[in-house]
Design a protein around this motif. Sequence first.
Motif, PDB file in Angstrom:
ATOM      1  N   ILE A 145       0.825  -1.157  -0.004  1.00 51.49           N
ATOM      2  CA  ILE A 145      -0.131  -0.017  -0.021  1.00 51.49           C
ATOM      3  C   ILE A 145       0.733   1.087  -0.001  1.00 51.49           C
ATOM      4  CG2 ILE A 145      -1.632   1.452   1.385  1.00 51.49           C
ATOM      5  CD1 ILE A 145      -2.930  -1.574   2.220  1.00 51.49           C
ATOM      6  N   TYR A 146       1.851   1.210   0.809  1.00 47.47           N
ATOM      7  CA  TYR A 146       2.831   2.291   0.844  1.00 47.47           C
ATOM      8  C   TYR A 146       3.273   2.640  -0.566  1.00 47.47           C
ATOM      9  CZ  TYR A 146       6.798   5.219   1.922  1.00 47.47           C
ATOM     10  OH  TYR A 146       7.602   6.326   2.256  1.00 47.47           O
ATOM     11  N   THR A 147       3.955   1.753  -1.555  1.00 49.38           N
ATOM     12  CA  THR A 147       4.292   1.856  -2.504  1.00 49.38           C
ATOM     13  C   THR A 147       3.304   2.320  -3.506  1.00 49.38           C
ATOM     14  OG1 THR A 147       5.642  -0.033  -2.124  1.00 49.38           O
ATOM     15  CG2 THR A 147       5.625   0.600  -4.610  1.00 49.38           C
ATOM     16  N   ARG A 148       2.146   1.820  -3.349  1.00 46.95           N
ATOM     17  CA  ARG A 148       1.078   2.158  -4.522  1.00 46.95           C
ATOM     18  C   ARG A 148       0.466   3.676  -4.210  1.00 46.95           C
ATOM     19  NH1 ARG A 148      -3.602  -1.361  -5.294  1.00 46.95           N
ATOM     20  NH2 ARG A 148      -3.082  -2.336  -3.166  1.00 46.95           N
ATOM     21  N   PHE A 149       0.335   4.026  -2.719  1.00 50.39           N
ATOM     22  CA  PHE A 149      -0.437   5.162  -2.584  1.00 50.39           C
ATOM     23  C   PHE A 149       0.319   6.394  -1.974  1.00 50.39           C
ATOM     24  CE2 PHE A 149      -3.281   1.780  -2.706  1.00 50.39           C
ATOM     25  CZ  PHE A 149      -4.318   2.378  -3.813  1.00 50.39           C
ATOM     26  N   CYS A 150       1.442   5.961  -1.089  1.00 46.41           N
ATOM     27  CA  CYS A 150       2.175   7.207  -0.520  1.00 46.41           C
ATOM     28  C   CYS A 150       3.234   7.893  -1.471  1.00 46.41           C
ATOM     29  CB  CYS A 150       3.075   6.614   0.471  1.00 46.41           C
ATOM     30  SG  CYS A 150       2.051   6.086   1.904  1.00 46.41           S
ATOM     31  N   LYS A 151       3.567   8.888  -0.951  1.00 43.68           N
ATOM     32  CA  LYS A 151       5.052   9.698  -1.983  1.00 43.68           C
ATOM     33  C   LYS A 151       6.095   8.926  -1.654  1.00 43.68           C
ATOM     34  CE  LYS A 151       4.721  13.911  -0.180  1.00 43.68           C
ATOM     35  NZ  LYS A 151       4.770  15.367  -0.513  1.00 43.68           N
ATOM     36  N   SER A 152       7.212   9.079  -2.493  1.00 45.41           N
ATOM     37  CA  SER A 152       8.263   8.139  -2.491  1.00 45.41           C
ATOM     38  C   SER A 152       9.067   8.414  -0.970  1.00 45.41           C
ATOM     39  CB  SER A 152       9.217   8.434  -3.571  1.00 45.41           C
ATOM     40  OG  SER A 152       9.504   9.821  -3.733  1.00 45.41           O
ATOM     41  N   ASN A 153       8.771   9.682  -0.609  1.00 45.24           N
ATOM     42  CA  ASN A 153       9.454  10.090   0.753  1.00 45.24           C
ATOM     43  C   ASN A 153       8.330  10.201   1.593  1.00 45.24           C
ATOM     44  OD1 ASN A 153       8.336  12.391   0.056  1.00 45.24           O
ATOM     45  ND2 ASN A 153      10.406  13.719  -0.076  1.00 45.24           N
ATOM     46  N   THR A 154       7.073   9.494   1.601  1.00 47.75           N
ATOM     47  CA  THR A 154       6.387   9.897   2.925  1.00 47.75           C
ATOM     48  C   THR A 154       6.898   9.259   4.141  1.00 47.75           C
ATOM     49  OG1 THR A 154       4.332   9.753   1.378  1.00 47.75           O
ATOM     50  CG2 THR A 154       3.969   9.225   3.757  1.00 47.75           C
ATOM     51  N   VAL A 155       6.884  10.071   5.370  1.00 49.56           N
ATOM     52  CA  VAL A 155       7.473   9.558   6.533  1.00 49.56           C
ATOM     53  C   VAL A 155       6.199   8.783   7.309  1.00 49.56           C
ATOM     54  CG1 VAL A 155       8.398  10.211   8.756  1.00 49.56           C
ATOM     55  CG2 VAL A 155       9.065  11.624   6.803  1.00 49.56           C
ATOM     56  N   ILE A 156       6.692   7.604   7.749  1.00 47.64           N
ATOM     57  CA  ILE A 156       5.481   6.834   8.539  1.00 47.64           C
ATOM     58  C   ILE A 156       5.918   6.952  10.142  1.00 47.64           C
ATOM     59  CG2 ILE A 156       4.589   4.675   8.766  1.00 47.64           C
ATOM     60  CD1 ILE A 156       6.118   3.719   6.170  1.00 47.64           C
ATOM     61  N   MET A 157       4.847   7.327  10.587  1.00 49.84           N
ATOM     62  CA  MET A 157       4.894   7.653  12.108  1.00 49.84           C
ATOM     63  C   MET A 157       3.826   6.678  13.102  1.00 49.84           C
ATOM     64  SD  MET A 157       5.990  11.689  12.481  1.00 49.84           S
ATOM     65  CE  MET A 157       5.971  11.792  14.308  1.00 49.84           C
ATOM     66  N   HIS A 158       4.016   6.616  14.210  1.00 54.83           N
ATOM     67  CA  HIS A 158       3.114   5.629  14.932  1.00 54.83           C
ATOM     68  C   HIS A 158       3.630   5.914  16.587  1.00 54.83           C
ATOM     69  CE1 HIS A 158       0.664   2.645  16.929  1.00 54.83           C
ATOM     70  NE2 HIS A 158       0.256   2.169  15.419  1.00 54.83           N
ATOM     71  N   PRO A 159       2.821   6.351  17.357  1.00 51.21           N
ATOM     72  CA  PRO A 159       3.299   6.634  18.692  1.00 51.21           C
ATOM     73  C   PRO A 159       3.586   5.430  19.527  1.00 51.21           C
ATOM     74  CG  PRO A 159       0.796   6.775  18.591  1.00 51.21           C
ATOM     75  CD  PRO A 159       1.316   6.586  17.283  1.00 51.21           C
ATOM     76  N   LEU A 160       3.319   4.190  18.661  1.00 53.08           N
ATOM     77  CA  LEU A 160       3.290   3.062  19.443  1.00 53.08           C
ATOM     78  C   LEU A 160       2.859   2.802  20.859  1.00 53.08           C
ATOM     79  CD1 LEU A 160       7.255   2.245  18.485  1.00 53.08           C
ATOM     80  CD2 LEU A 160       5.212   1.857  17.280  1.00 53.08           C
ATOM     81  N   PRO A 161       2.478   1.577  21.378  1.00 50.00           N
ATOM     82  CA  PRO A 161       2.731   0.309  20.718  1.00 50.00           C
ATOM     83  C   PRO A 161       1.811   0.186  19.444  1.00 50.00           C
ATOM     84  CG  PRO A 161       1.356  -0.085  22.508  1.00 50.00           C
ATOM     85  CD  PRO A 161       1.617   1.444  22.671  1.00 50.00           C
ATOM     86  N   ARG A 162       2.330  -0.597  18.499  1.00 51.84           N
ATOM     87  CA  ARG A 162       1.562  -0.814  17.146  1.00 51.84           C
ATOM     88  C   ARG A 162       1.089  -2.221  17.685  1.00 51.84           C
ATOM     89  NH1 ARG A 162       5.954  -2.309  12.292  1.00 51.84           N
ATOM     90  NH2 ARG A 162       7.632  -2.546  13.746  1.00 51.84           N
ATOM     91  N   ASP A 163      -0.244  -2.510  17.301  1.00 53.47           N
ATOM     92  CA  ASP A 163      -0.789  -3.817  17.537  1.00 53.47           C
ATOM     93  C   ASP A 163      -0.504  -4.601  16.559  1.00 53.47           C
ATOM     94  OD1 ASP A 163      -2.472  -5.858  17.874  1.00 53.47           O
ATOM     95  OD2 ASP A 163      -4.320  -4.760  18.407  1.00 53.47           O
ATOM     96  N   SER A 164       0.452  -5.785  16.684  1.00 52.43           N
ATOM     97  CA  SER A 164       1.198  -6.520  15.650  1.00 52.43           C
ATOM     98  C   SER A 164       0.365  -7.857  15.664  1.00 52.43           C
ATOM     99  CB  SER A 164       2.567  -7.096  15.881  1.00 52.43           C
ATOM    100  OG  SER A 164       3.349  -5.598  15.685  1.00 52.43           O
ATOM    101  N   ARG A 165      -0.899  -8.089  16.346  1.00 55.88           N
ATOM    102  CA  ARG A 165      -1.525  -9.320  16.105  1.00 55.88           C
ATOM    103  C   ARG A 165      -2.162  -9.273  14.881  1.00 55.88           C
ATOM    104  NH1 ARG A 165      -4.200  -8.303  22.111  1.00 55.88           N
ATOM    105  NH2 ARG A 165      -4.361  -6.221  21.223  1.00 55.88           N
ATOM    106  N   ALA A 166      -2.345 -10.734  14.347  1.00 56.80           N
ATOM    107  CA  ALA A 166      -2.766 -10.869  12.892  1.00 56.80           C
ATOM    108  C   ALA A 166      -3.975 -10.136  12.546  1.00 56.80           C
ATOM    109  CB  ALA A 166      -2.821 -12.281  12.503  1.00 56.80           C
ATOM    110  N   ASP A 167      -4.904  -9.871  13.491  1.00 56.68           N
ATOM    111  CA  ASP A 167      -6.184  -9.429  13.048  1.00 56.68           C
ATOM    112  C   ASP A 167      -6.404  -7.771  13.238  1.00 56.68           C
ATOM    113  OD1 ASP A 167      -6.118  -9.690  15.802  1.00 56.68           O
ATOM    114  OD2 ASP A 167      -8.064 -10.167  16.150  1.00 56.68           O
ATOM    115  N   ALA A 168      -5.198  -7.294  13.546  1.00 56.32           N
ATOM    116  CA  ALA A 168      -5.138  -5.839  13.717  1.00 56.32           C
ATOM    117  C   ALA A 168      -3.924  -5.291  12.746  1.00 56.32           C
ATOM    118  CB  ALA A 168      -4.679  -5.333  15.111  1.00 56.32           C
ATOM    119  N   ASN A 169      -2.853  -5.572  13.231  1.00 59.36           N
ATOM    120  CA  ASN A 169      -1.560  -5.170  12.294  1.00 59.36           C
ATOM    121  C   ASN A 169      -1.813  -3.945  11.310  1.00 59.36           C
ATOM    122  OD1 ASN A 169       0.771  -6.087  11.421  1.00 59.36           O
ATOM    123  ND2 ASN A 169       0.041  -7.126   9.753  1.00 59.36           N
TER     124      ASN A 169
END
Length: 334
Positions: free
Chosen positions: A258-282
Amino acid sequence: MNFSGQHVLSVNQFERDNLEYIFNIAEKMEPYAKRKIRTKVLDGAILGNLFFEPSTRTRVSFGCAFNLLGGEVRETTGMETSALAKGESLYDTARVISSYSDVIAMRHPQAGSVAEFAEGSRVPVINGGDGANEHPTQALLDLYTIQSELRAFEQKIDGMHIAMVGDLKNGRTVHSLSKLLAQYNNVHLSLISPTELAMPDYVIDTLENAGHKVTISDDMEHNLNADIVYQTRIQEERFENQDEANKYRGQFRLNSDIYTRFCKSNTVIMHPLPRDSRADANELDNDLNQNPNLAIFRQADNGILIRMALFAMTLGVADQVDKYQCPVPWYSAK
Ligand code: CP
């Protein structure tokens, strides 16, 4: 604003020149955070670190920031290990702990609780998150990160486009960050969430009154063409029950494709964390971990600098940090 002896409860306390001052002090903390040199400027001082709600980054980075300035940390974690569980008031707790400490950092699940606590405190209190209300130190470190990431592309916060994605209703970090962004000029905010989890109206009003462009949508992909994408977790701890939260889990997932298809080439990705890495969230996929524009761990590192700056400022020693320098005798890989 003279920060010495002041509480840090809300981002509403800060004007733009205050932000620039805090960021200048934070930048000066970098050699200490990287263990190039030590300081003992807070030798003998005690931080009361009170966390009545789960935390990894905020709690530990408050403690490390204080240690890096030479001070000692005393922690209380969880409501059940505190006399609050026996019905003690926040006021009484504050009166007692503030006599044991020189400064207090606190997180609590109820909105307004940290301000209520501060009324009973005789020392500065720093809000580490009060319910769905505010997370001012996170907002400061987020803004500091945005400034430093954009600087690499010769861009500024003024005029930038930021997309905020996820649970914008319950996510206190996006509330506080938005309020800080109101201090800047011509920002475009794309607010992407399920309709039920939209950004509160009072935050949108603040942004629009500042002259910013606000776009509201539940379509993530077609709103990712921004300078910054700020992804957030569904704040399941703020829902009545798990089934309610489950309705939204996994609705907005950012991954490499999705990043490659829809973001700019230099879009900065941020997240305050924690990210929810469980399969049904992710909501932020591990397949982005090697993307150089993934700023989430630089963002967490900046939490140390901002919190060191706030301790030095609230305790009135921001101009004395270098005077108490001493060498680092151990090997440091940082
Ligand atoms: N960003 C943040 O507040 O993380 P913790 O909940 O781990 O402190």
